[in-house]
Motif scaffolding. Structure first.
Motif, PDB file in Angstrom:
ATOM      1  N   ASP A  42      -0.384  27.254   2.534  1.00 44.33           N
ATOM      2  CA  ASP A  42      -1.572  26.456   2.864  1.00 44.33           C
ATOM      3  C   ASP A  42      -1.823  26.429   4.368  1.00 44.33           C
ATOM      4  O   ASP A  42      -0.963  26.818   5.148  1.00 44.33           O
ATOM      5  CB  ASP A  42      -1.401  25.029   2.330  1.00 44.33           C
ATOM      6  N   ALA A  43      -3.020  25.953   4.745  1.00 47.72           N
ATOM      7  CA  ALA A  43      -3.377  25.883   6.167  1.00 47.72           C
ATOM      8  C   ALA A  43      -3.296  24.438   6.651  1.00 47.72           C
ATOM      9  O   ALA A  43      -3.822  23.527   5.994  1.00 47.72           O
ATOM     10  CB  ALA A  43      -4.785  26.417   6.374  1.00 47.72           C
ATOM     11  N   TYR A  44      -2.612  24.236   7.782  1.00 47.45           N
ATOM     12  CA  TYR A  44      -2.484  22.915   8.404  1.00 47.45           C
ATOM     13  C   TYR A  44      -2.774  23.098   9.891  1.00 47.45           C
ATOM     14  O   TYR A  44      -1.895  23.540  10.644  1.00 47.45           O
ATOM     15  CB  TYR A  44      -1.054  22.367   8.248  1.00 47.45           C
ATOM     16  N   PRO A  45      -3.987  22.820  10.341  1.00 47.84           N
ATOM     17  CA  PRO A  45      -4.289  23.016  11.767  1.00 47.84           C
ATOM     18  C   PRO A  45      -3.545  21.992  12.618  1.00 47.84           C
ATOM     19  O   PRO A  45      -3.779  20.791  12.487  1.00 47.84           O
ATOM     20  CB  PRO A  45      -5.808  22.809  11.835  1.00 47.84           C
ATOM     21  N   MET A  46      -2.653  22.475  13.465  1.00 45.78           N
ATOM     22  CA  MET A  46      -1.806  21.550  14.234  1.00 45.78           C
ATOM     23  C   MET A  46      -2.646  20.716  15.201  1.00 45.78           C
ATOM     24  O   MET A  46      -3.563  21.225  15.847  1.00 45.78           O
ATOM     25  CB  MET A  46      -0.767  22.345  15.017  1.00 45.78           C
ATOM     26  N   LEU A  95       7.267  25.977   0.795  1.00 44.94           N
ATOM     27  CA  LEU A  95       5.912  25.768   1.321  1.00 44.94           C
ATOM     28  C   LEU A  95       5.803  26.535   2.637  1.00 44.94           C
ATOM     29  O   LEU A  95       6.646  26.385   3.522  1.00 44.94           O
ATOM     30  CB  LEU A  95       5.666  24.271   1.575  1.00 44.94           C
ATOM     31  N   LEU A  96       4.743  27.351   2.742  1.00 41.65           N
ATOM     32  CA  LEU A  96       4.519  28.112   3.975  1.00 41.65           C
ATOM     33  C   LEU A  96       3.222  27.631   4.607  1.00 41.65           C
ATOM     34  O   LEU A  96       2.170  27.637   3.957  1.00 41.65           O
ATOM     35  CB  LEU A  96       4.379  29.601   3.643  1.00 41.65           C
ATOM     36  N   GLY A  97       3.301  27.203   5.873  1.00 45.37           N
ATOM     37  CA  GLY A  97       2.106  26.673   6.532  1.00 45.37           C
ATOM     38  C   GLY A  97       1.634  27.588   7.650  1.00 45.37           C
ATOM     39  O   GLY A  97       2.444  28.178   8.377  1.00 45.37           O
ATOM     40  N   PHE A  98       0.305  27.707   7.757  1.00 45.59           N
ATOM     41  CA  PHE A  98      -0.325  28.452   8.853  1.00 45.59           C
ATOM     42  C   PHE A  98      -1.372  27.530   9.473  1.00 45.59           C
ATOM     43  O   PHE A  98      -1.822  26.592   8.824  1.00 45.59           O
ATOM     44  CB  PHE A  98      -1.004  29.714   8.317  1.00 45.59           C
TER      45      PHE A  98
END
Ligand code: ADQ
Length: 736
Positions: free
Chosen positions: A232-236, A193-196
């Motif tokens: 996927d995108a995960y806004p910190m 899983l790659l998160g941005f």
């Protein structure tokens, strides 16, 4: 879940030397807070660098530090002087950082830094491999460790790997500049899983994967060999309550409990009721747009002289990467600009810019968030920007305005801020004016929405979302593997095959028996394929049929020398062994002159695309065209065609990089069923890769062994991952 380990360049402690030995100080940064909640819950380790140069430590000192950290669940990775210089300050901060923030002019391409970067990443990976077992999960953080996911995965495929990038991922046009672009992407693709932070970075990453590797991508899943990698995108987020509670506590302090800074701020406001404060906080980094911000503030004072004397900009800059030349130049520029503005607009009792070049304790930070009417956040590029969120969380009065750069990832979540282009100094000056004159009620309206959103998606929610998705990826991978033809499944198929007296084998051509070529005419069968087909045909129990969307002339030419059945143009034409071509259904071509000009227009607007005219269909091919543009064009064309085809009884078929318009009521499923009717087959199989083959999978009798090539969703019972796998499968059946 089994154990979860965290890997980051730094450990969540800093180490200070005291007279009686070393002491650990817990980090209060966002990442440390968020990760602590997950890695303690799942009983894993935090693997990283202690922050100490190993060349400066004696063996005993290094062991003491390691032991102290070990007690806190940390495993250290030592870095020497040259590692720090070449891996950290070099490749990480002088190559990746500027490139990923679009400062291509600052990128250092020193090959020795790259060599050290690889070596140090391998050291991190080895340390991870030491502490983790198959079945564990590892979450790797940020741009200093881009190669680590693959280094773990290649040694221990049973470990689930997540990776999160905290900075932007640049567009392909910028990323491609890097000589080591393939290695970096390959390193990242070791993750499951790659998160941005935001979708734009995800989109850029997928575009690089598509262009550099050509991997199959379905929505946000990449097919890497036999593994699915999800992106996927995960806004910190931040620890919202920590800021909000601290802000309340600051307000409730009695006069003598207040900090010096707090008292200064109060004094400032007491001088006049019109006094306002604007806040600017960041690390002193060229990506943060600090000089532009200062110039904009100067412009604001110039254009709105009524605010001179009453509006002050508090500018906090945390010293950062001071050894690097660009940062030294930036520091000088900022010093000069502050001096210039203060000289030009200041007076005995008015200093327009209060400049602090240092880190502040948490309490002071909150006091500032609390006291400032406007947060002026104008980075030229920023992965997310947590300061904006911290400011919002600290505004218990619900007043205050955020002026925000559209180049910061956080702007996607803050529609209620006043967004600006950080290069446009006039726009920033006007935005500042608007913020300072915004009615209280409007401020509260906007702040309420911002607070609700930022509170909901906290650092804890961010971390748990990522970890939960990491679990889910394992399920997606399992589901994919469940459909994969395992040894046991193959044995079952082989038994049925051996027992059968009469077998029908339907094989799609492009993407199934042969790989796609940019020019479809180059996809002719090679010797290996002929050998495979001949071996199957040699068994007289077998009826082998190639069932394709191609025109009959091409397939007839390619398969002239081999006794095989052909179904062409998705089922319009059939050539049975020893017979002439026949049409399976009555069709006409009257519609072609109407549809052709539409396709021609799209050919003109999409370089590399072309039209193929078959006997009963028209096809727009775009495999050779620029991938992203042509995907958009394909959607536009489909929309336009949908408006035309209904009354003409036509169908639009979207294949792999083709859009085909053909007469309705024809498909591979109908054709294959027509082919087998009146015959008694006791073994049926159909293999295909795109959605036109789904008609066969759905419409052939249910005992058919249906096999999909590739990773996409399918009605087929089984999957094979590639053309090579299909060939391997057929070779085994044909016993070659
Ligand atoms: P940074 O570039 O460091 O982080 P940011 O997200 O704004 O940027 O975080 C800065 C942190 O430092 C904030 O928590 C802030 O409170 C603190 N800070 C700033 N000035 C301070 C001062 N003078 N004293 C004390 N503390 C100060 C990178 C990326 C960002 C991304 C984060 C998280 O560059 O884009 O948001 O990681 O993923």
């Amino acid at each position: 879940m089994s154990r979860l380990h965290i890997v980051a360049n730094r450990l969540p402690y800093s180490i200070v030397k005291q007279e009686d030995g070393f002491q650990l100080i817990e980090s209060v940064g966002g990442l440390a807070t968020g990760m602590k909640s997950v890695y303690t819950e799942y009983g894993g380790k935090w693997i990283g660098w202690s922050g100490h140069n190993s060349d400066d430590l004696t063996y005993e000192e290094a062991s003491e530090i390691d032991d102290l950290l070990e007690e806190k669940g940390c495993a250290t990775v030592p870095l020497s002087d040259s590692d720090i210089l070449e891996y950290y300050e070099g490749f990480s901060n002088k190559t990746i950082w500027p490139l990923f923030h679009y400062f291509t002019q600052y990128v250092d391409y020193a090959p020795e830094n790259w060599e050290t970067f690889k070596r140090v990443n391998q050291r991190f990976a080895d340390r991870v491999l030491d502490v983790c077992d198959d079945g564990d999960t590892v979450w790797v953080h940020d741009y200093q460790l881009l190669l680590v996911p693959e280094m773990i995965k290649s040694k221990k495929p049973g470990v689930t790997v997540g990776f999160f990038l905290h900075i932007p991922f640049p567009s392909y046009e910028v990323f491609r500049i890097l000589p080591w672009r393939m290695e970096l992407i390959n390193g990242m693709l070791g993750a499951d899983l790659l998160g941005f932070h935001i979708y734009d970075y995800e989109r850029h990453f997928l575009s690089c994967v598509r262009r550099l590797f050509g991997h199959e991508i379905a929505l946000n899943q990449i097919h890497v060999d036999e593994r699915i990698v999800k992106v996927d995108a995960y806004p910190m987020g931040i620890d919202y309550d920590k800021f909000s509670n601290a802000s309340t506590a600051v307000m409730q302090k009695t006069v003598h409990e207040r900090s010096e800074l707090h008292k200064e701020l109060e004094k400032y406001f007491l001088m006049s009721p019109d006094r306002r404060l604007v806040l600017s906080i960041d690390r002193l980094d060229y990506s943060k747009g600090i000089p532009q911000r200062l110039k904009s503030f100067g412009k604001f004072l110039d254009k709105h002289p009524e605010f001179r004397g009453s509006v002050t900009l508090i500018m906090l800059a945390v010293p950062s990467r001071g050894h690097v030349e660009e940062y030294q130049i930036l520091k000088r520029e900022v010093d000069e600009l502050v001096g210039k503005i203060n000289g030009e607009y200041g007076s005995v009792n008015y200093t327009p810019v209060w400049y602090f070049y240092r880190a502040l304790p948490f309490e002071n930070l909150v006091e500032l968030y609390n006291s400032c009417d406007v947060a002026l956040i104008t980075p030229l590029r920023d992965g997310m920007n947590l300061v904006a969120k911290e400011y919002v969380a600290s505004r218990n009065t619900q007043t205050g305005v955020v002026v925000l750069s559209e180049m910061a990832g956080v702007s996607k979540e803050m529609g209620e801020a006043i967004t600006i282009n950080p290069i446009n100094e006039d726009e920033i000056a006007e935005a500042l004016h608007r913020a300072l004159t915004m009615p209280k009620q409007e401020q509260q309206e906007r702040m309420k929405h911002l607070q609700n959103r930022i509170k909901r998606y906290s650092i804890f929610k961010w971390a748990s979302d990522f970890v939960n998705d990491l679990e889910k990826v394992k399920l997606i991978q399992k589901a994919y593997l469940a459909k994969k033809i395992s040894k046991t499944v193959y044995k079952e198929i082989d038994t049925k095959y051996t027992k059968a007296k009469k077998r029908a084998i339907f094989l799609d051509y492009d993407g199934t028996l042969t790989s796609f070529h940019k020019d479809p005419q180059e996809a002719y069968p090679n010797e290996e394929l002929f050998d495979i087909l001949e071996a199957l045909i040699a068994d007289e129990k077998n009826t082998v049929t190639i069932i394709s969307g191609r025109d009959k002339e091409t397939l007839e030419k390619w398969f002239a020398d081999i006794p095989i059945n052909l179904i062409c143009e998705h089922g319009v034409w059939l050539r049975k062994l020893g017979e002439d071509w026949q049409t399976l259904t009555q069709v006409n071509n009257d519609w072609m002159p109407m549809i052709r000009p539409v396709l021609e227009r799209f050919v003109d607007r999409t370089p590399g695309s072309f039209i193929e005219e078959k006997n009963y269909s028209l096809v727009w091919h775009y495999r050779k065209a620029e991938p992203e543009q042509s995907e958009i064009r394909a959607k536009e064309l489909t929309d336009e065609l949908l408006g035309l085809v209904g009354s003409l009884h036509l169908e639009i078929m979207e294949g792999s990089k083709v859009i085909e318009v053909k007469n309705g009521g024809i498909n591979k499923g109908i054709a294959a069923n027509q082919f087998i009717q009146n015959e008694k087959y006791d073994f049926l199989t159909a293999i295909g890769d795109d959605w036109t083959d789904e008609y066969m999978f759905k419409e052939l009798p249910k005992e058919t062994i249906t096999i999909k090539v590739g990773m996409n969703r399918t009605a087929a019972a089984y999957k094979l991952e590639s053309v090579e796998a299909v060939r391997g499968f057929l070779k085994k059946l044909g016993e070659i």
